[in-house]
Design a protein around this motif. Structure first.
Motif, PDB file in Angstrom:
ATOM      1  N   VAL A 234       0.847  -1.198   0.000  1.00  0.00           N
ATOM      2  CA  VAL A 234       0.000   0.000   0.000  1.00  0.00           C
ATOM      3  C   VAL A 234       0.881   1.247   0.000  1.00  0.00           C
ATOM      4  CG1 VAL A 234      -1.739   1.313   1.277  1.00  0.00           C
ATOM      5  CG2 VAL A 234      -1.904  -1.183   1.161  1.00  0.00           C
ATOM      6  N   ALA A 235       1.942   1.240   0.813  1.00  0.00           N
ATOM      7  CA  ALA A 235       2.859   2.384   0.856  1.00  0.00           C
ATOM      8  C   ALA A 235       3.502   2.610  -0.504  1.00  0.00           C
ATOM      9  CB  ALA A 235       3.922   2.160   1.928  1.00  0.00           C
ATOM     10  N   GLN A 236       3.926   1.544  -1.173  1.00  0.00           N
ATOM     11  CA  GLN A 236       4.547   1.666  -2.489  1.00  0.00           C
ATOM     12  C   GLN A 236       3.554   2.205  -3.521  1.00  0.00           C
ATOM     13  OE1 GLN A 236       5.779  -2.390  -2.773  1.00  0.00           O
ATOM     14  NE2 GLN A 236       7.711  -2.061  -1.678  1.00  0.00           N
ATOM     15  N   ALA A 237       2.304   1.727  -3.462  1.00  0.00           N
ATOM     16  CA  ALA A 237       1.285   2.202  -4.389  1.00  0.00           C
ATOM     17  C   ALA A 237       1.013   3.691  -4.188  1.00  0.00           C
ATOM     18  CB  ALA A 237       0.002   1.395  -4.208  1.00  0.00           C
ATOM     19  N   LEU A 238       0.957   4.123  -2.928  1.00  0.00           N
ATOM     20  CA  LEU A 238       0.730   5.540  -2.660  1.00  0.00           C
ATOM     21  C   LEU A 238       1.928   6.387  -3.078  1.00  0.00           C
ATOM     22  CD1 LEU A 238      -1.192   5.506   0.743  1.00  0.00           C
ATOM     23  CD2 LEU A 238      -2.015   6.393  -1.448  1.00  0.00           C
ATOM     24  N   CYS A 240       3.839   5.750  -5.546  1.00  0.00           N
ATOM     25  CA  CYS A 240       3.681   5.843  -6.999  1.00  0.00           C
ATOM     26  C   CYS A 240       2.746   6.987  -7.358  1.00  0.00           C
ATOM     27  CB  CYS A 240       3.143   4.512  -7.525  1.00  0.00           C
ATOM     28  SG  CYS A 240       2.577   4.542  -9.243  1.00  0.00           S
ATOM     29  N   LYS A 241       1.624   7.083  -6.680  1.00  0.00           N
ATOM     30  CA  LYS A 241       0.642   8.124  -6.981  1.00  0.00           C
ATOM     31  C   LYS A 241       1.136   9.499  -6.532  1.00  0.00           C
ATOM     32  CE  LYS A 241      -3.771   7.058  -6.313  1.00  0.00           C
ATOM     33  NZ  LYS A 241      -4.386   6.992  -7.658  1.00  0.00           N
ATOM     34  N   VAL A 242       1.786   9.566  -5.384  1.00  0.00           N
ATOM     35  CA  VAL A 242       2.273  10.842  -4.858  1.00  0.00           C
ATOM     36  C   VAL A 242       3.295  11.456  -5.809  1.00  0.00           C
ATOM     37  CG1 VAL A 242       3.706  11.867  -3.037  1.00  0.00           C
ATOM     38  CG2 VAL A 242       1.761  10.410  -2.425  1.00  0.00           C
ATOM     39  N   TYR A 243       4.247  10.666  -6.287  1.00  0.00           N
ATOM     40  CA  TYR A 243       5.316  11.206  -7.130  1.00  0.00           C
ATOM     41  C   TYR A 243       4.838  11.592  -8.527  1.00  0.00           C
ATOM     42  CZ  TYR A 243       9.186  10.629  -3.883  1.00  0.00           C
ATOM     43  OH  TYR A 243      10.050  10.764  -2.821  1.00  0.00           O
ATOM     44  N   ALA A 244       3.583  11.295  -8.855  1.00  0.00           N
ATOM     45  CA  ALA A 244       3.022  11.779 -10.125  1.00  0.00           C
ATOM     46  C   ALA A 244       2.479  13.192 -10.010  1.00  0.00           C
ATOM     47  CB  ALA A 244       1.908  10.834 -10.583  1.00  0.00           C
ATOM     48  N   TYR A 257       8.165   2.644  -8.178  1.00  0.00           N
ATOM     49  CA  TYR A 257       7.215   2.150  -7.182  1.00  0.00           C
ATOM     50  C   TYR A 257       6.091   1.339  -7.822  1.00  0.00           C
ATOM     51  CZ  TYR A 257       9.492   4.745  -3.450  1.00  0.00           C
ATOM     52  OH  TYR A 257      10.399   5.192  -2.516  1.00  0.00           O
ATOM     53  N   ALA A 258       5.678   1.710  -9.018  1.00  0.00           N
ATOM     54  CA  ALA A 258       4.665   0.913  -9.714  1.00  0.00           C
ATOM     55  C   ALA A 258       5.186  -0.499  -9.976  1.00  0.00           C
ATOM     56  CB  ALA A 258       4.270   1.588 -11.021  1.00  0.00           C
ATOM     57  N   GLN A 259       6.435  -0.601 -10.377  1.00  0.00           N
ATOM     58  CA  GLN A 259       7.004  -1.914 -10.650  1.00  0.00           C
ATOM     59  C   GLN A 259       7.171  -2.735  -9.371  1.00  0.00           C
ATOM     60  OE1 GLN A 259      10.516  -1.098 -13.009  1.00  0.00           O
ATOM     61  NE2 GLN A 259       9.306  -0.749 -14.871  1.00  0.00           N
ATOM     62  N   MET A 392      -0.923   4.443 -13.846  1.00  0.00           N
ATOM     63  CA  MET A 392      -0.022   5.507 -13.389  1.00  0.00           C
ATOM     64  C   MET A 392       1.372   5.301 -13.980  1.00  0.00           C
ATOM     65  SD  MET A 392      -1.699   7.698 -11.619  1.00  0.00           S
ATOM     66  CE  MET A 392      -0.199   8.613 -11.455  1.00  0.00           C
ATOM     67  N   GLU A 393       1.812   4.056 -14.035  1.00  0.00           N
ATOM     68  CA  GLU A 393       3.098   3.749 -14.649  1.00  0.00           C
ATOM     69  C   GLU A 393       3.074   4.111 -16.137  1.00  0.00           C
ATOM     70  OE1 GLU A 393       6.166  -0.035 -15.307  1.00  0.00           O
ATOM     71  OE2 GLU A 393       4.319  -0.321 -14.154  1.00  0.00           O
ATOM     72  N   ALA A 394       1.966   3.805 -16.804  1.00  0.00           N
ATOM     73  CA  ALA A 394       1.839   4.157 -18.218  1.00  0.00           C
ATOM     74  C   ALA A 394       1.878   5.667 -18.412  1.00  0.00           C
ATOM     75  CB  ALA A 394       0.524   3.588 -18.769  1.00  0.00           C
ATOM     76  N   GLU A 395       1.249   6.402 -17.515  1.00  0.00           N
ATOM     77  CA  GLU A 395       1.269   7.861 -17.595  1.00  0.00           C
ATOM     78  C   GLU A 395       2.698   8.381 -17.483  1.00  0.00           C
ATOM     79  OE1 GLU A 395      -0.314  11.268 -14.616  1.00  0.00           O
ATOM     80  OE2 GLU A 395      -1.913  10.024 -15.469  1.00  0.00           O
ATOM     81  N   ALA A 396       3.468   7.798 -16.568  1.00  0.00           N
ATOM     82  CA  ALA A 396       4.852   8.240 -16.390  1.00  0.00           C
ATOM     83  C   ALA A 396       5.699   7.887 -17.605  1.00  0.00           C
ATOM     84  CB  ALA A 396       5.432   7.601 -15.131  1.00  0.00           C
ATOM     85  N   GLU A 397       5.510   6.683 -18.152  1.00  0.00           N
ATOM     86  CA  GLU A 397       6.286   6.281 -19.336  1.00  0.00           C
ATOM     87  C   GLU A 397       5.952   7.189 -20.525  1.00  0.00           C
ATOM     88  OE1 GLU A 397       8.727   4.405 -19.284  1.00  0.00           O
ATOM     89  OE2 GLU A 397       8.433   2.542 -18.166  1.00  0.00           O
ATOM     90  N   ALA A 398       4.685   7.518 -20.694  1.00  0.00           N
ATOM     91  CA  ALA A 398       4.307   8.410 -21.793  1.00  0.00           C
ATOM     92  C   ALA A 398       4.913   9.786 -21.616  1.00  0.00           C
ATOM     93  CB  ALA A 398       2.787   8.500 -21.884  1.00  0.00           C
ATOM     94  N   ALA A 399       4.922  10.282 -20.382  1.00  0.00           N
ATOM     95  CA  ALA A 399       5.492  11.602 -20.108  1.00  0.00           C
ATOM     96  C   ALA A 399       6.992  11.630 -20.379  1.00  0.00           C
ATOM     97  CB  ALA A 399       5.209  12.004 -18.668  1.00  0.00           C
TER      98      ALA A 399
END
Length: 508
Positions: A234-238, A240-244, A257-259, A392-399
């Protein structure tokens, strides 16, 4: 100023009363964060939790908040995330919902006042656990393993709530300690600890990240048999979202963190999207709990169902219960069209259902659309699920311009929805790929409270929302244009009256 003075007097009398009467976890939540304690307080010392048993009770109380405080933990979250976006209409004719749909939110909106105060109350409860186990550990009353786990769970819960508040309001009063009791002698000294000004956004995110990093190291591992616990996944998932989010944006960390989440043993997309939401009429229960996709789930067992289901439509375990009044978060024509244009019947049929009803606020009464992702009192609520993290990982890769990596992740989600891989025009350039990710998030996470924050994070609020009335014939007229000030919500006037150190957000 008069109101503030009266409030100080009320707080003082309440504080003096707690000197003689301990607060119990079995009663209704305290009205203000300052009243929360299981130990004893004086003007010079604070014993936050009296013993190990009190720590166990406080930890239990934290987990119970997910189930016992649905108004702000889930109902208002979905209302603001979807009815304040293009995904849904408010649903009813009341002032709790209409301003959300029409962009008429202001400092007097009741749902915002409720959310602000209750989030702070719940953060205060987390502080009691965090500060209390720290003291008990120093005294030798709690062993090292329990101390680390319970503190991590408390900090993870606090980080989740702070993250929600900072996305809604930009910042919040950053209270991480349980203050001393206010007395007539020390009120001027102690009062600022209870009612500080808002911290700046960077300070808020620094605290959230610090809490989550501690939790990643010390929270329990994810359980295959019980997805209701606050774990390191849960911490890793959050994280991931926070750093976006723009103030701390780091796409490399989003991906890292997504991975970590995707590589956690037992974590995988459910093979069938309906498994997440389905209803088993034979057992009168949801189709599945503790899904492979659930990173953090909230459960209700038979006999103790969730009343929230009948706020959105029919509750299938009691078909006609409370079905005499208009429901919240009505799926919009624009959302339904997005599903239909994509040919996405799999997710549409799990997101939207039609019934006949006794009102016609947005659709004909004979064929009225309802939110279908919480269809019984026993269905799971997903605080975080894997599909969100994959996208979220896809969003980061696209960015970052990694178009093939982004497309591969989006296609994982599309495959489960029985849709073809993205067409070449969707992956041809960075702008098209980013739009494809945002679109996929809309369809996958519809009516789960994420859409508004997706638009904010991607700077799409004005472009998407200001033309919505022309695209959606059923939506109530927009009261105010969306501007750069619309990304944050107004600070409730009730909060400003209580805490004179607060300043209203721009534009309100």
């Amino acid at each position: 100023m008069i109101m503030k003075t009266k409030y100080i007097e009320t707080l003082l009398w309440g504080a003096l009363a707690t000197t003689f009467t301990a607060c119990s976890l079995d009663i209704e939540p305290a009205s203000q964060p300052s009243e929360l304690t299981e130990g004893t307080q004086t003007d010079t010392t604070t014993a936050v939790l009296k013993d190990r048993e009190a720590a166990v009770s406080q930890r239990t109380a934290i987990y119970q908040l997910f189930r016992n405080r649905q108004e702000h933990m889930h109902l208002d979250y979905v209302l603001l995330g979807d009815a304040h976006s293009d995904n849904a209409y408010g649903g009813t004719t009341g002032q709790e919902t209409i301003p959300t749909e029409t962009n008429a939110l202001d400092a007097a909106t009741g749902t915002l006042s409720r959310d602000w105060s209750r989030y702070l109350e719940d953060i205060a409860k987390a502080n009691v656990l965090i500060n209390g186990v720290e003291q008990l550990h120093q005294k030798g009353a709690v062993n090292d393993a329990d101390y680390r786990q319970w503190r991590a769970e408390g900090q993870l819960f606090r980080a989740l709530l702070m993250f929600r508040m900072v996305r809604m309001w930009g910042s919040l009063p950053l209270i991480t300690q349980v203050a001393k009791t206010i007395t007539s002698e020390n009120i001027k000294e102690v009062y600022p600890a209870y009612f500080p000004p808002k911290a700046d956004t960077q300070e808020c995110y620094a605290q959230i990240i610090s809490d989550l990093e501690y939790a990643e190291q010390n929270a329990p591992d994810l359980s295959a048999s019980d997805r209701t616990f606050l774990t390191k996944t849960v911490a890793q998932a959050l994280l991931c979202k926070v750093y976006a989010e723009k103030p701390v944006r780091d796409y490399d960390k989003v991906i890292t963190y997504a991975q970590k989440v995707r590589n956690t043993a037992g974590v995988a997309l459910e093979k069938d999207f309906s498994t997440l939401w389905g209803w088993n009429a034979a057992t009168q229960d949801c189709m599945k709990r503790n899904t492979s996709e659930g990173i953090l789930e909230v459960h209700w067992q038979a006999g103790s169902g969730n009343w929230e289901s009948w706020m959105y439509g029919r509750c299938l375990e009691n078909y006609d219960n409370s079905f005499t009044w208009a429901k919240w978060v009505t799926p919009s024509r624009d959302l339904i069209k997005a599903f239909e244009d994509e040919g996405d019947t799999t997710r549409l049929n799990q997101t939207v259902v039609y019934y006949s009803c006794g009102w016609s606020n947005y659709y004909p009464a004979s064929h009225y659309a309802f939110m279908y992702k919480l269809r019984s009192g026993y269905n799971n609520e997903y605080v975080i699920r894997l599909a969100d993290i994959i996208l979220m990982e896809a969003e980061a890769e696209a960015a970052k311009g990694n178009l093939n990596a982004a497309a591969e992740l989006v296609n994982m989600i599309r495959s489960r929805a029985k849709l073809p891989a993205l067409a070449a025009d969707k992956t041809a350039n960075q702008s098209a790929m980013q739009a494809a990710v945002l679109h996929e998030r809309r369809l996958e996470l519809a009516l789960e409270g994420e859409r508004w924050y997706d638009l904010c994070r991607n700077d799409k609020v004005e472009a998407v929302m200001n033309g919505l009335n022309s695209r959606d014939s059923g939506r109530l007229p927009q009261a105010n244009p969306y501007t750069e000030n619309s990304y944050l919500l107004p600070i409730p006037q009730s909060a400003i009256d209580e805490n004179g150190n607060l300043e209203q957000n721009p534009g309100y």
